[in-house]
Write a protein that holds these residues in place. Structure first.
Motif, PDB file in Angstrom:
ATOM      1  N   UNK A  33     -84.150 -11.254   4.949  1.00  0.00           N
ATOM      2  CA  UNK A  33     -83.095 -10.462   6.591  1.00  0.00           C
ATOM      3  C   UNK A  33     -81.641  -9.997   5.556  1.00  0.00           C
ATOM      4  N   UNK A  34     -81.744  -8.649   5.744  1.00  0.00           N
ATOM      5  CA  UNK A  34     -79.989  -8.564   4.960  1.00  0.00           C
ATOM      6  C   UNK A  34     -78.741  -8.642   6.015  1.00  0.00           C
ATOM      7  N   UNK A  35     -78.302  -9.202   5.620  1.00  0.00           N
ATOM      8  CA  UNK A  35     -76.548  -9.642   6.077  1.00  0.00           C
ATOM      9  C   UNK A  35     -76.223  -8.867   7.720  1.00  0.00           C
ATOM     10  N   UNK A  36     -76.151  -7.510   6.956  1.00  0.00           N
ATOM     11  CA  UNK A  36     -76.050  -6.336   8.992  1.00  0.00           C
ATOM     12  C   UNK A  36     -76.763  -6.690   9.647  1.00  0.00           C
ATOM     13  N   UNK A  37     -78.550  -7.024   9.244  1.00  0.00           N
ATOM     14  CA  UNK A  37     -79.005  -7.053  10.554  1.00  0.00           C
ATOM     15  C   UNK A  37     -79.064  -8.494  11.098  1.00  0.00           C
ATOM     16  N   UNK A  38     -78.554  -9.526  10.160  1.00  0.00           N
ATOM     17  CA  UNK A  38     -78.183 -10.654  10.962  1.00  0.00           C
ATOM     18  C   UNK A  38     -76.781 -10.768  11.904  1.00  0.00           C
ATOM     19  N   UNK A  39     -76.239  -9.874  11.668  1.00  0.00           N
ATOM     20  CA  UNK A  39     -74.806  -9.579  12.034  1.00  0.00           C
ATOM     21  C   UNK A  39     -75.359  -9.025  13.229  1.00  0.00           C
ATOM     22  N   UNK A  40     -75.801  -8.304  13.021  1.00  0.00           N
ATOM     23  CA  UNK A  40     -76.224  -7.009  14.515  1.00  0.00           C
ATOM     24  C   UNK A  40     -76.595  -8.543  15.989  1.00  0.00           C
ATOM     25  N   UNK A  41     -77.964  -8.814  15.442  1.00  0.00           N
ATOM     26  CA  UNK A  41     -78.979  -9.638  16.239  1.00  0.00           C
ATOM     27  C   UNK A  41     -77.421 -10.781  16.841  1.00  0.00           C
ATOM     28  N   UNK A  42     -76.656 -11.145  15.753  1.00  0.00           N
ATOM     29  CA  UNK A  42     -75.143 -12.068  16.174  1.00  0.00           C
ATOM     30  C   UNK A  42     -74.574 -11.694  17.135  1.00  0.00           C
ATOM     31  N   UNK A  43     -74.002 -10.464  16.847  1.00  0.00           N
ATOM     32  CA  UNK A  43     -73.680  -9.568  17.681  1.00  0.00           C
ATOM     33  C   UNK A  43     -73.913  -9.309  19.152  1.00  0.00           C
ATOM     34  N   UNK A  44     -75.650  -8.925  19.110  1.00  0.00           N
ATOM     35  CA  UNK A  44     -76.241  -8.812  20.644  1.00  0.00           C
ATOM     36  C   UNK A  44     -76.626 -10.458  20.789  1.00  0.00           C
ATOM     37  N   UNK A  45     -76.251 -11.084  20.884  1.00  0.00           N
ATOM     38  CA  UNK A  45     -76.235 -12.462  21.156  1.00  0.00           C
ATOM     39  C   UNK A  45     -74.930 -12.558  21.829  1.00  0.00           C
ATOM     40  N   UNK A  46     -74.100 -12.580  20.827  1.00  0.00           N
ATOM     41  CA  UNK A  46     -72.569 -13.464  21.664  1.00  0.00           C
ATOM     42  C   UNK A  46     -72.434 -12.295  23.297  1.00  0.00           C
ATOM     43  N   UNK A  47     -73.111 -10.753  22.988  1.00  0.00           N
ATOM     44  CA  UNK A  47     -72.728 -10.107  24.549  1.00  0.00           C
ATOM     45  C   UNK A  47     -73.967 -11.249  25.297  1.00  0.00           C
ATOM     46  N   UNK A  48     -74.556 -11.603  24.634  1.00  0.00           N
ATOM     47  CA  UNK A  48     -75.273 -12.354  26.001  1.00  0.00           C
ATOM     48  C   UNK A  48     -76.512 -11.454  26.608  1.00  0.00           C
ATOM     49  N   UNK A  49     -76.530 -10.874  25.486  1.00  0.00           N
ATOM     50  CA  UNK A  49     -78.376  -9.785  25.464  1.00  0.00           C
ATOM     51  C   UNK A  49     -79.713 -11.620  24.480  1.00  0.00           C
ATOM     52  N   UNK A  50     -80.481 -10.847  25.225  1.00  0.00           N
ATOM     53  CA  UNK A  50     -81.862 -11.519  24.625  1.00  0.00           C
ATOM     54  C   UNK A  50     -82.559 -10.770  23.060  1.00  0.00           C
ATOM     55  N   UNK A  51     -81.777 -10.486  22.001  1.00  0.00           N
ATOM     56  CA  UNK A  51     -82.076  -9.406  21.271  1.00  0.00           C
ATOM     57  C   UNK A  51     -83.630 -10.028  20.479  1.00  0.00           C
ATOM     58  N   UNK A  52     -84.339  -9.156  19.346  1.00  0.00           N
ATOM     59  CA  UNK A  52     -85.245  -9.275  18.476  1.00  0.00           C
ATOM     60  C   UNK A  52     -84.778  -9.131  16.790  1.00  0.00           C
ATOM     61  N   UNK A  53     -85.129  -9.935  16.017  1.00  0.00           N
ATOM     62  CA  UNK A  53     -85.018  -9.588  14.813  1.00  0.00           C
ATOM     63  C   UNK A  53     -86.643  -9.179  13.945  1.00  0.00           C
ATOM     64  N   UNK A  54     -86.806  -8.092  13.374  1.00  0.00           N
ATOM     65  CA  UNK A  54     -88.082  -7.671  12.888  1.00  0.00           C
ATOM     66  C   UNK A  54     -88.412  -8.943  11.764  1.00  0.00           C
ATOM     67  N   UNK A  55     -89.165  -9.788  12.948  1.00  0.00           N
ATOM     68  CA  UNK A  55     -89.669 -10.960  11.994  1.00  0.00           C
ATOM     69  C   UNK A  55     -91.404 -11.272  13.184  1.00  0.00           C
ATOM     70  N   UNK A  56     -91.712 -10.077  14.385  1.00  0.00           N
ATOM     71  CA  UNK A  56     -92.421 -10.416  15.263  1.00  0.00           C
ATOM     72  C   UNK A  56     -92.777 -10.817  16.081  1.00  0.00           C
TER      73      UNK A  56
END
Length: 236
Positions: free
Chosen positions: A82-105
């Motif tokens: 995964x590119x770092x920008x995708x990982x960072x987007x996931x972590x930003x969502x996680x830090x905001x209290x949401x339950x995000x998903x990554x393109x891993x199924x």
């Protein structure tokens, strides 16, 4: 700086004692991620993927949460390309209290939920994979698994796949071409990295490492698509 000093003074002594230096973090994570360097740690901080605290003298200090977060970032890079920008987007969502998903199924566990990779002896690896010592030996001979004193989860997954393939009459010796194909892909990646690699500074080396992972991920997409297309022709 005064605010940082005040925060440090309020921090419990036990918490301060649990903070790790860069060297201690490298010692902790290098068995899992041999390519981890101080330069890459600083690069990941620049990209705002990790945010270690600083001492009054400016030295970075990593909490257990920082280490978990770092392990998560490195695992997503290494195992899922995964590119770092995708990982960072996931972590930003996680830090905001949401339950995000990554393109891993599906959803991915939070960083603190990721366990340290287990290491297996040769006998443990064979037992966990339901394989035989002969099959592991054949896999090593065919360069499908690198010889080692201990093995990680990646080797376990490969050996489990080889067990299933063997049931269909496919032996490790039939897969020798996979290593040659991987070496050709590595050559493509190295050629693509030449412009970045020529700039011999820490930031460029870290960028080259990130770009290598991204290119490998794109090659994996093309390879999977070709296989799916071939299977479609076979089924029709």
């Amino acid at each position: 700086m005064a605010e940082r000093s005040a925060a440090a003074a309020r921090r419990p002594a036990t918490a301060a004692a649990s903070l790790l230096s860069i060297g201690q973090v490298l010692a902790k994570l290098s068995p899992e991620f041999p390519d981890l360097t101080p330069s890459k740690l600083r690069f990941l901080e620049e990209r705002q993927l990790i945010a270690p605290s600083r001492t009054e003298s400016g030295y970075r200090k990593f909490s257990p949460t920082d280490v978990d977060r770092l392990r998560f970032v490195l695992t997503m890079q290494r195992d899922h390309y995964l590119p770092l920008k995708v990982i960072r987007g996931y972590l930003d969502e996680l830090d905001a209290g949401r339950t995000p998903s990554l393109p891993l199924g599906g959803a991915v566990p939070a960083p603190s939920m990721l366990a340290t990779e287990r290491r297996y002896s040769r006998d443990e690896l064979v037992r966990e994979a339901g394989a035989t010592s002969a099959l592991l030996g054949d896999a090593v001979t065919a360069s499908l698994i690198a010889p080692s004193e201990t093995y990680g989860d990646d080797a376990l997954q490969v050996l489990r796949s080889l067990v299933e393939l063997q049931r269909s009459g496919i032996e490790p010796r039939h897969l020798r071409g996979f290593r040659a194909a991987a070496e050709r892909e590595l050559g493509l990646i190295e050629s693509a990295l030449i412009p970045v690699s020529r700039r011999n500074d820490p930031s460029s080396r870290a960028r080259a490492a990130e770009l290598a992972v991204e290119i490998a991920g794109q090659l994996e997409i093309v390879r999977s698509s070709l296989i799916r297309s071939a299977l479609g022709r076979l089924q029709s």
